[in-house]
Scaffold this motif. Sequence first.
Motif: not given
Lengths: 374, 374
Positions: A76, A220-224, A244-245, B72, B76, B98
């Motif tokens: 993905n 495609i994934i957003y975060g810390g 992220s995460g 996270t 999302n 996140s």
Amino acid sequence: MIYLDNSSTSHKKPFSVIIEQLKALTFYSINPSRAGYNRAIKLSEKIFKCRELFANYFSSLPENIIFTSGCTASLNLAILGSAKRNGHIITTIFEHNSVLRTLEHLKETHNITYTILTPNKNGVISPNDISKYIKQNTYMVIINHTSNVTGATQDIESIGKICKKNNLLFLVDGAQSVGHEKIDMQKYNINLLTIAGHKGLYASQGIGVLIINNVQLQPIIYGGTGTHSDKIKQPIDYPDGFESGTQNIPGILSLYEGLKFVIKNQEKINKKIFNLTKYLLYKLNRIKNVTIFSNTPNSGVVSFIIKNVDSAEVSNILDSSYNIATRSGLHCAPLVHKYYNTLKNGMTRISINYYTKKHHITKVIKAIEKIALT
Amino acid sequence: MIYLDNSSTSHKKPFSVIIEQLKALTFYSINPSRAGYNRAIKLSEKIFKCRELFANYFSSLPENIIFTSGCTASLNLAILGSAKRNGHIITTIFEHNSVLRTLEHLKETHNITYTILTPNKNGVISPNDISKYIKQNTYMVIINHTSNVTGATQDIESIGKICKKNNLLFLVDGAQSVGHEKIDMQKYNINLLTIAGHKGLYASQGIGVLIINNVQLQPIIYGGTGTHSDKIKQPIDYPDGFESGTQNIPGILSLYEGLKFVIKNQEKINKKIFNLTKYLLYKLNRIKNVTIFSNTPNSGVVSFIIKNVDSAEVSNILDSSYNIATRSGLHCAPLVHKYYNTLKNGMTRISINYYTKKHHITKVIKAIEKIALT
């Protein structure tokens, strides 16, 4: 239980993998890159060493090793993260739903089109076919290296050359091949290689890898990320911006041991799988009413049907009467079945790995013989 | 090592969690929902039981329990999967990156706007403020239940009532609160609850949950679901359409044991955390040059700064001189620091859980005293 479903998940794990997973849950149950205490730093170093091992083995750089939750997540990220509006992609009937359904989504959101190539009678995609179907807006070729249904393995070296010549991104789905065959991303001109931890690398479930060479993806994934924490926009640095995460530390540590195990035993693993698969193919080919769709002993994958018996029924009998675990149905790859005309009843798959014994194969052959002839 | 970084990852795990993770890597190292053999069915049943336990505990349905790779990934999926073009969201300064970075992404792709609420001097968001900022295009409220920075806990019951009255989706980020406080999704009118496995539920890293009540999300990851395998379009059934790929079985089984542990010991856990945190707050409040940003003993989170010492330096000294693990910096939540004017030097965080001992707290107090007064 005789376990012959290793293409799904390799059942038995090396002792080192189990121990490391256990250690991750006890000694290393901390968040490495987010903290500065001694054990967190030690763990960070360990994870970096894991990235280094992957980078060396696959010809990439440590920072280009992205840990994911599995091969599906890797695919993905590779496909969605490189999407080009109005672009065209070339791929094959062998792709898993994690490729096909992602492409289908991009059709809607990015107006992407794709061409699906069919193989020759040996299950091989002709590299020339790729050249033939390149359009002006083609930007990527996605190839399932080894089919999880038939075990057919594609000539990624030749395909890589065509991609390089035509300036196309080359994404190789290594879910079934990694651990069985060494993949040199530089040599084969691969930009994106997706890896499952729990199959040929004998690691835990829930961990995968995406290796990126010479291409900038969008997250495609957003975060810390533990980096640029004051910035509200997702960073795009490798690997942080794409991890992220909190990471699956038990997964990563088990993966590290898994790859070490494979590197150390590569020759033995290949020989074992080749010999057992060859023997199985030889024997099955001689059973009346059995049709086999596999012919490559390297992959350890043998799929077949028995005349007038639904594939699920074959697996059910193997399980209930012989305590043999196999898998039947479509194996999440519908176009292979459309091509081989097995969409209705699927195929039964036997998949072999390093821990499979000769007597497991002898037993499954006898059982199939009994089912096919009664 | 004295471990006081439990809000990041709970370090010590219950014995049952470790054993189950080990079992997952040996006995249950198979792919449950994709196969029909006896052990796969047994594992499927076990996973269903885990869903049932979550559903009962949080007031939902087993099919609405989505396993993810972590909080996270849950956030999302919740935010991206419910995105409404041109919509407006109300959220708070307490949100983790996140949430913030995902919203920032939606700004670009979906023309979404969002309002960020600030708290009163006790760190509490006024539910009335939410009513005040609702616009015609507001469709969702996102609330960090318990701040990972200050431990401030929001009144989700009152906020849930406002959401219900105004027909707004209510997303609660339970990363830090789940395991500390029982959350009844029905009673609080929560549509989306995100959970981290490795914090208050004492499970492994790499596993999280999204619980969905009364809302249909769109998938954000595409792949094999073991269902409708002939269909090239991603199914949107719960949970299969949202759990593509091989799942993190060790993670899920450890999570199952983790939740059982919490349910069984809830009272003891809460009492322990409350008492230790209260004691820590009481003592720290009396040390000169120390400013505390926390005031809720329930959460186990205590963040502070020492005058003229960078927060990272405080953690470094605690680690190198006292072998105490804490965490400093921005904790992936920049707006909290902007609000409290600690963006430059961050805060040092002590986080307590069930396995923290009184003498750990006594030692960290003495150490902080020494750092603050020299």
